[in-house]
Design an enzyme around this catalytic site. Structure first.
Site, PDB file in Angstrom:
ATOM      1  N   GLU A  41       0.795  -1.244   0.061  1.00  0.00           N
ATOM      2  CA  GLU A  41       0.097   0.121  -0.129  1.00  0.00           C
ATOM      3  C   GLU A  41       1.025   1.225   0.013  1.00  0.00           C
ATOM      4  O   GLU A  41       1.631   1.378   1.022  1.00  0.00           O
ATOM      5  CB  GLU A  41      -0.926   0.087   1.112  1.00  0.00           C
ATOM      6  CG  GLU A  41      -1.758   1.340   1.357  1.00  0.00           C
ATOM      7  CD  GLU A  41      -2.483   1.361   2.745  1.00  0.00           C
ATOM      8  OE1 GLU A  41      -2.705   0.253   3.419  1.00  0.00           O
ATOM      9  OE2 GLU A  41      -2.671   2.450   3.231  1.00  0.00           O
ATOM     10  N   ARG A  45       0.517  10.437   0.659  1.00  0.00           N
ATOM     11  CA  ARG A  45       0.934  11.238   1.685  1.00  0.00           C
ATOM     12  C   ARG A  45       2.188  12.014   1.367  1.00  0.00           C
ATOM     13  O   ARG A  45       2.830  12.938   1.887  1.00  0.00           O
ATOM     14  CB  ARG A  45       1.095  10.840   2.924  1.00  0.00           C
ATOM     15  CG  ARG A  45      -0.213  10.024   3.640  1.00  0.00           C
ATOM     16  CD  ARG A  45       0.235   9.743   4.928  1.00  0.00           C
ATOM     17  NE  ARG A  45      -0.707   8.581   5.371  1.00  0.00           N
ATOM     18  CZ  ARG A  45      -0.601   7.763   6.139  1.00  0.00           C
ATOM     19  NH1 ARG A  45       0.343   7.624   6.901  1.00  0.00           N
ATOM     20  NH2 ARG A  45      -1.454   6.753   6.573  1.00  0.00           N
ATOM     21  N   THR A  70      -4.460   6.201   2.123  1.00  0.00           N
ATOM     22  CA  THR A  70      -4.969   7.512   2.216  1.00  0.00           C
ATOM     23  C   THR A  70      -5.928   8.296   1.248  1.00  0.00           C
ATOM     24  O   THR A  70      -5.507   9.493   0.874  1.00  0.00           O
ATOM     25  CB  THR A  70      -3.802   8.365   2.521  1.00  0.00           C
ATOM     26  OG1 THR A  70      -2.632   7.555   3.457  1.00  0.00           O
ATOM     27  CG2 THR A  70      -4.209   9.420   3.841  1.00  0.00           C
ATOM     28  N   LYS A 130     -10.661  -1.821   7.075  1.00  0.00           N
ATOM     29  CA  LYS A 130      -9.531  -1.305   7.633  1.00  0.00           C
ATOM     30  C   LYS A 130      -9.890  -0.988   9.053  1.00  0.00           C
ATOM     31  O   LYS A 130     -10.982  -0.434   9.484  1.00  0.00           O
ATOM     32  CB  LYS A 130      -8.856  -0.159   7.072  1.00  0.00           C
ATOM     33  CG  LYS A 130      -7.645   0.399   7.685  1.00  0.00           C
ATOM     34  CD  LYS A 130      -6.744   1.323   6.809  1.00  0.00           C
ATOM     35  CE  LYS A 130      -5.785   2.125   7.533  1.00  0.00           C
ATOM     36  NZ  LYS A 130      -4.668   2.530   6.881  1.00  0.00           N
TER      37      LYS A 130
END
Ligand code: 3PG
Length: 208
Positions: A41, A45, A70, A130
């Site tokens: 993943e 960011r 994210t 998640k």
């Protein structure tokens, strides 16, 4: 569409990654992949995140599965998917994001941290979630409690999970895999030391 629960349960850990540039991304991801961590993943960011997703997707064998983390809105989801991310991950879920994701037909792992958030995500059609931030949101005790009232849900606990605690999470029947950044921590000079990545990844392979 990709079978997300099957994908997640195929690996003990999904490294959660953030890179400065594409060279670093390719080197670290190649190392993780060689050690058997085939689902990665890359979080959005950093300015270079989309180019890192593309570079890693191009560089690694086709068996590697690159997800984007994210994801906070539809535009990011579209950009990540177009860069080569096979699935998306979000720290949470809003009704808007849920509706947007449905239009994309893109495998998606939304985040939850409470029972009500899990019930909302479930109503929106997500059964694979998640659990974030796992350690400070109740960790293993939360997962056991939610397992008794919402037994159909499956989780990827992330946030504060380490090599020392991963096995305890993986022993739970509602946990498919865990996520974490502990494999690729930066040293004092801000670098990711590949020999440490390799050692930690091979420990995962040996123990989980
Ligand atoms: C994430 O986005 O999933 C987290 O930042 C990962 O949490 P960790 O850094 O505590 O492993």
């Amino acid at each position: 569409m990709l079978d997300l629960p099957a994908l997640l349960s195929s690996v003990p850990v999904i490294p959660v990654l953030s890179f400065r540039d594409t060279d670093e991304a390719v080197k670290v991801c190649e190392c993780l992949y060689r050690e058997g961590l085939t689902v990665l993943e890359i979080t959005l960011r950093h300015d270079s995140a989309l180019s890192c997703i593309k570079a890693v997707a191009d560089a690694l064998p086709k068996e590697a599965v690159i997800g984007a983390g994210t994801i906070l809105n539809r535009d990011q989801a579209v950009a990540a998917r177009d860069a080569g991310a096979v699935f998306g991950v979000s720290p949470g879920l809003t009704r808007q994001m849920s509706a947007d994701i449905r239009t994309l037909d893109w495998p998606f792992l939304p985040g939850i941290a409470t029972l009500s958030e899990a019930m909302t995500a479930r109503e929106e059609g997500f059964s694979c979630l998640k659990f974030f931030p796992a350690e400070i949101s109740g960790g293993i005790k939360f997962l056991k409690a939610i397992g008794s009232v919402l037994p159909d849900l499956r989780f990827c606990p992330t946030g504060g999970v380490t090599g020392a605690t991963a096995a305890n999470y993986l022993a739970l029947k509602n946990v498919l895999t865990v996520g974490g950044s502990w494999l690729t921590e930066r040293d004092a000079s801000g670098e990711i030391d590949l020999s440490i990545v390799q050692t930690k990844a091979s420990a995962v392979r040996a123990t989980l």
